[in-house]
Design an enzyme around this catalytic site. Structure first.
Site, PDB file in Angstrom:
ATOM      1  N   GLY A   1       0.716  -1.151  -0.046  1.00 49.37           N
ATOM      2  CA  GLY A   1       0.017   0.004   0.101  1.00 49.37           C
ATOM      3  C   GLY A   1       0.834   1.103  -0.026  1.00 49.37           C
TER       4      GLY A   1
ATOM      5  N   ASP B   1       2.064   1.358   9.401  1.00 50.63           N
ATOM      6  CA  ASP B   1       2.162   0.375  10.324  1.00 50.63           C
ATOM      7  C   ASP B   1       3.316   0.294  11.323  1.00 50.63           C
ATOM      8  OD1 ASP B   1      -0.289  -0.548   8.947  1.00 50.63           O
ATOM      9  OD2 ASP B   1       0.553  -2.082   8.128  1.00 50.63           O
TER      10      ASP B   1
HETATM   11  O1  F6P Z   1      -0.058  -2.082   5.644  1.00 50.01           O
HETATM   12  C1  F6P Z   1      -0.860  -0.816   5.551  1.00 50.01           C
HETATM   13  C2  F6P Z   1      -2.188  -1.040   5.795  1.00 50.01           C
HETATM   14  O2  F6P Z   1      -2.781   0.362   5.433  1.00 50.01           O
HETATM   15  C3  F6P Z   1      -2.543  -1.717   6.782  1.00 50.01           C
HETATM   16  O3  F6P Z   1      -2.700  -0.788   7.890  1.00 50.01           O
HETATM   17  C4  F6P Z   1      -4.046  -2.309   6.509  1.00 50.01           C
HETATM   18  O4  F6P Z   1      -4.625  -3.281   7.252  1.00 50.01           O
HETATM   19  C5  F6P Z   1      -3.998  -2.670   4.997  1.00 50.01           C
HETATM   20  O5  F6P Z   1      -2.781  -1.745   4.333  1.00 50.01           O
HETATM   21  C6  F6P Z   1      -4.885  -2.266   4.183  1.00 50.01           C
HETATM   22  O6  F6P Z   1      -4.745  -2.839   3.025  1.00 50.01           O
HETATM   23  P1  F6P Z   1      -5.869  -2.444   1.670  1.00 50.01           P
HETATM   24  O7  F6P Z   1      -5.552  -0.938   1.187  1.00 50.01           O
HETATM   25  O8  F6P Z   1      -5.571  -3.273   0.576  1.00 50.01           O
HETATM   26  O9  F6P Z   1      -7.039  -2.370   1.903  1.00 50.01           O
END
Ligand code: F6P
Length: 395
Positions: A22, A147
């Site tokens: 992400g 995170d």
């Molecule tokens: O790892 C970063 C993060 O924002 C996490 O905090 C969260 O669980 C995840 O990515 C969300 O992922 P996505 O953008 O695929 O929904």
């Protein structure tokens, strides 16, 4: 401007930047820092569009010039694009079968004269970097995730901005919580680590912080709200990490994991809302899920500067062909550590429950929900200021 120390007659060196997983505020500062420094070192820079998708797609690696990175310092997102869907070692075909494209990608990059890959990302991206390095291409890891759960580094780029966003949200919820005498639940991101919840919760003056590292007891949460009520404080703020779980319960997922892909977490706040509504608190309970707001928006000054330092440092490692390394932040300074640390050394980092942040939180009366057998920091031990916890697995 070129570096006179570089032999002008030799073939230009060529490397490729990639932001895995992400996006996070500050990733553009990393790209910008790298491109500027690489130009200084006469290293040609390419970029992989949409993370690993750009490596899988034969047309997905594009030149990254000074023009591309002009004016991007205050911008959120990532000018190269991001994707959490693609994993080059588990590429699905139409029939649902997976194949490993790693060796084919390395061959293609080598024939394009690309000597190094710079992986900007978190734990999953670093594992991919380790795998690419084992296939013989030069790899450098750059820590980036909101995170802050990447092992061996005190900090990751994007964490500070996410904490700032979550803190502002908690501030805003305070006034409406007080006006309505409500219990406000705020679900924050962070996967299986509670860094965002702890740092934003402490900064925002939360009353209860539920983190994955401390499975909570509902009765402790209820008792804290009642304790406040008895003091005449008719509202409470509860920060819930998405990976928080009750004692004996599970982390909730909205989408299960599959080979090469992590599960998507969500529902921790809704579960607590459901349970508190049945606890006859005498207060209305409301839930705000901050979600991707924490990843968006302009990066903090801290993340812009951290990103610039990380990007330029990565270019310096490339100049020295110091490949096979991951940049880490230790005690406020940058250094690097081998990518091949092995899982035993820990890819993940968790909140240190005896660290200064958790200790300060307890001493200002924040409830973690574990009750009497909650691990506690010794009061009176050495106290030091930290912008983030040092990981328990930091070697
Ligand atoms: O790892 C970063 C993060 O924002 C996490 O905090 C969260 O669980 C995840 O990515 C969300 O992922 P996505 O953008 O695929 O929904």
């Amino acid at each position: 401007m070129t570096n006179p120390a570089v032999d002008p007659t030799s073939r230009p060196r060529r490397v490729c930047l990639l932001s895995g997983g992400g996006d996070a505020p500050g990733v553009n500062a990393i790209l910008r820092g790298f491109v500027h420094a690489a130009r200084h070192f006469s290293i040609e820079v390419l970029g992989s569009r949409y993370g690993f998708e750009g490596l899988i797609d034969p047309a997905g690696v594009v030149p990254l010039s000074l023009t591309d990175i002009r004016g991007i310092l205050p911008k959120g997102g990532c000018v190269l694009g991001c994707s959490t869907r693609a994993n080059p070692f588990f590429v699905e075909d139409a029939g649902g079968n997976t194949r490993d494209m790693g060796p084919a990608i390395v061959d293609r990059l080598a024939s394009a004269g690309i000597e190094g890959l710079i992986f900007i990302g978190g734990d999953g991206t670093m594992l991919a970097a380790e795998r690419f390095a084992s296939l013989g291409i030069g790899c450098i890891g750059v820590p980036k995730t909101i995170d802050n759960d990447l092992g061996q580094t005190d900090l990751t780029c994007g964490f500070d901005s996410a904490v700032e966003t979550a803190t502002r949200a908690i501030d805003a919820l305070h006034s409406t919580a007080e006006a309505h005498a409500r219990v406000m639940l705020v679900e924050v991101m962070g996967r299986n680590a509670g860094f965002i919840a702890l740092h934003a919760g402490l900064a925002g003056g939360a009353d209860i912080i539920l983190i994955p590292e401390v499975p909570y007891r509902l009765e402790r949460v209820v008792a804290k709200i009642r304790e406040r009520e008895a003091l005449g404080l008719r509202f409470s703020i509860v920060v819930v990490a998405e990976g928080a779980k009750p004692l004996g319960g599970d982390v909730l997922e909205v989408e299960g994991g599959r080979p090469g892909h992590l599960p998507r977490l969500g529902g921790a706040g809704a579960r607590l809302l459901h349970d508190l509504e049945r606890a006859s608190l005498g207060h209305e309970v409301r839930l705000t899920v901050l979600g991707h707001l924490q990843r968006g928006g302009s990066p903090s000054a801290f993340d812009r500067n951290l990103g610039t330092q990380l990007g330029t440092y990565a270019a310096e490692l490339c100049l020295r062909r110091d490949y096979g390394r991951k940049i880490v932040v230790r005690d406020g300074t940058l250094t690097s550590t081998p990518l091949h640390t092995g899982r035993a050394r820990g890819v993940h980092k968790h909140v240190d429950l005896s660290g200064p942040m958790a200790r300060a939180a307890r001493l200002v009366g924040i409830e973690f929900g574990a009750g009497s057998d909650e691990p506690r920091a010794a009061v009176g031990g050495p106290a030091h200021c930290a912008t983030a916890e040092r990981g328990t697995d930091a070697g």
